[in-house]
Write an enzyme that holds these catalytic residues in place. Structure first.
Site, PDB file in Angstrom:
ATOM      1  N   ASN A   1       0.857  -1.174   0.000  1.00 13.50           N
ATOM      2  CA  ASN A   1       0.000   0.000   0.000  1.00 13.50           C
ATOM      3  C   ASN A   1       0.899   1.231   0.000  1.00 13.50           C
ATOM      4  OD1 ASN A   1      -1.793   2.090   0.414  1.00 13.50           O
ATOM      5  ND2 ASN A   1      -2.805   1.155   2.154  1.00 13.50           N
ATOM      6  N   ILE A   2       1.308   1.641  -1.182  1.00 17.79           N
ATOM      7  CA  ILE A   2       2.136   2.836  -1.334  1.00 17.79           C
ATOM      8  C   ILE A   2       1.261   3.909  -1.965  1.00 17.79           C
ATOM      9  CG2 ILE A   2       4.177   3.856  -2.410  1.00 17.79           C
ATOM     10  CD1 ILE A   2       5.435   1.056  -2.377  1.00 17.79           C
ATOM     11  N   GLU A   3       1.066   4.986  -1.225  1.00 13.18           N
ATOM     12  CA  GLU A   3       0.192   6.057  -1.684  1.00 13.18           C
ATOM     13  C   GLU A   3       1.007   7.301  -1.993  1.00 13.18           C
ATOM     14  OE1 GLU A   3      -3.190   6.585   0.901  1.00 13.18           O
ATOM     15  OE2 GLU A   3      -3.241   4.445   1.358  1.00 13.18           O
ATOM     16  N   ASN A   4       0.326   8.263  -2.594  1.00 13.74           N
ATOM     17  CA  ASN A   4       0.909   9.561  -2.936  1.00 13.74           C
ATOM     18  C   ASN A   4       2.000   9.472  -3.998  1.00 13.74           C
ATOM     19  OD1 ASN A   4      -0.786  10.992  -1.153  1.00 13.74           O
ATOM     20  ND2 ASN A   4       0.498  10.335   0.538  1.00 13.74           N
ATOM     21  N   VAL A   5       1.930   8.453  -4.836  1.00 16.02           N
ATOM     22  CA  VAL A   5       2.767   8.423  -6.032  1.00 16.02           C
ATOM     23  C   VAL A   5       1.963   9.109  -7.133  1.00 16.02           C
ATOM     24  CG1 VAL A   5       4.049   6.361  -5.379  1.00 16.02           C
ATOM     25  CG2 VAL A   5       1.942   6.103  -6.649  1.00 16.02           C
TER      26      VAL A   5
END
Length: 131
Positions: A7-11
């Protein structure tokens, strides 16, 4: 461990291919009996830029067992007043994934268990309900 949930956000759309490649590498390195799951921004409007456009749903579904669609934050801190996830927003988010060629068996949808309030002259807040 049953697998990995990424869950990697803000890309942004500029990291779209690199993010997909990360999931491809994880799938290659993990044993076949381990799950690879990723959270993706809801994309009910088919955006191709910004955070919503940073996830290549179809390519990710080639490497992931599940795509977890974060079907919330339709209205958010700094946005106009509105729902956290209206039925239309929710439905269009799922339809987008299906239209991108993601199998219905790979779609998991995150629904909000919180609300927001807007009060004139005060900062917005996220209210979470605890069970």
């Amino acid at each position: 461990m049953d697998g990995v949930d990424v869950n990697i956000e803000n890309v942004t759309h500029e990291q779209r291919d690199a993010y997909t490649d990360l999931l491809r590498l994880l799938r290659e390195k993990l044993p076949e009996n381990k799950l690879v799951v990723t959270a993706v921004a809801a994309n009910p409007n088919g955006w191709t830029i910004g955070w919503h456009g940073s996830y290549d749903y179809k390519a990710l579904s080639n490497y992931c067992d599940y795509l977890m669609i974060m079907a919330y934050d339709e209205s958010y801190r700094g946005s106009p007043e509105g729902p956290v996830s209206s039925k239309s927003f929710f439905d269009r988010s799922i339809e987008y994934a299906l239209n991108q060629g993601v199998s219905k068996d790979k779609i998991v949808v995150g629904i909000p268990f919180f609300g927001r309030y807007w009060k004139q002259g005060e900062a917005t807040r996220r209210n979470r309900v605890s069970c």
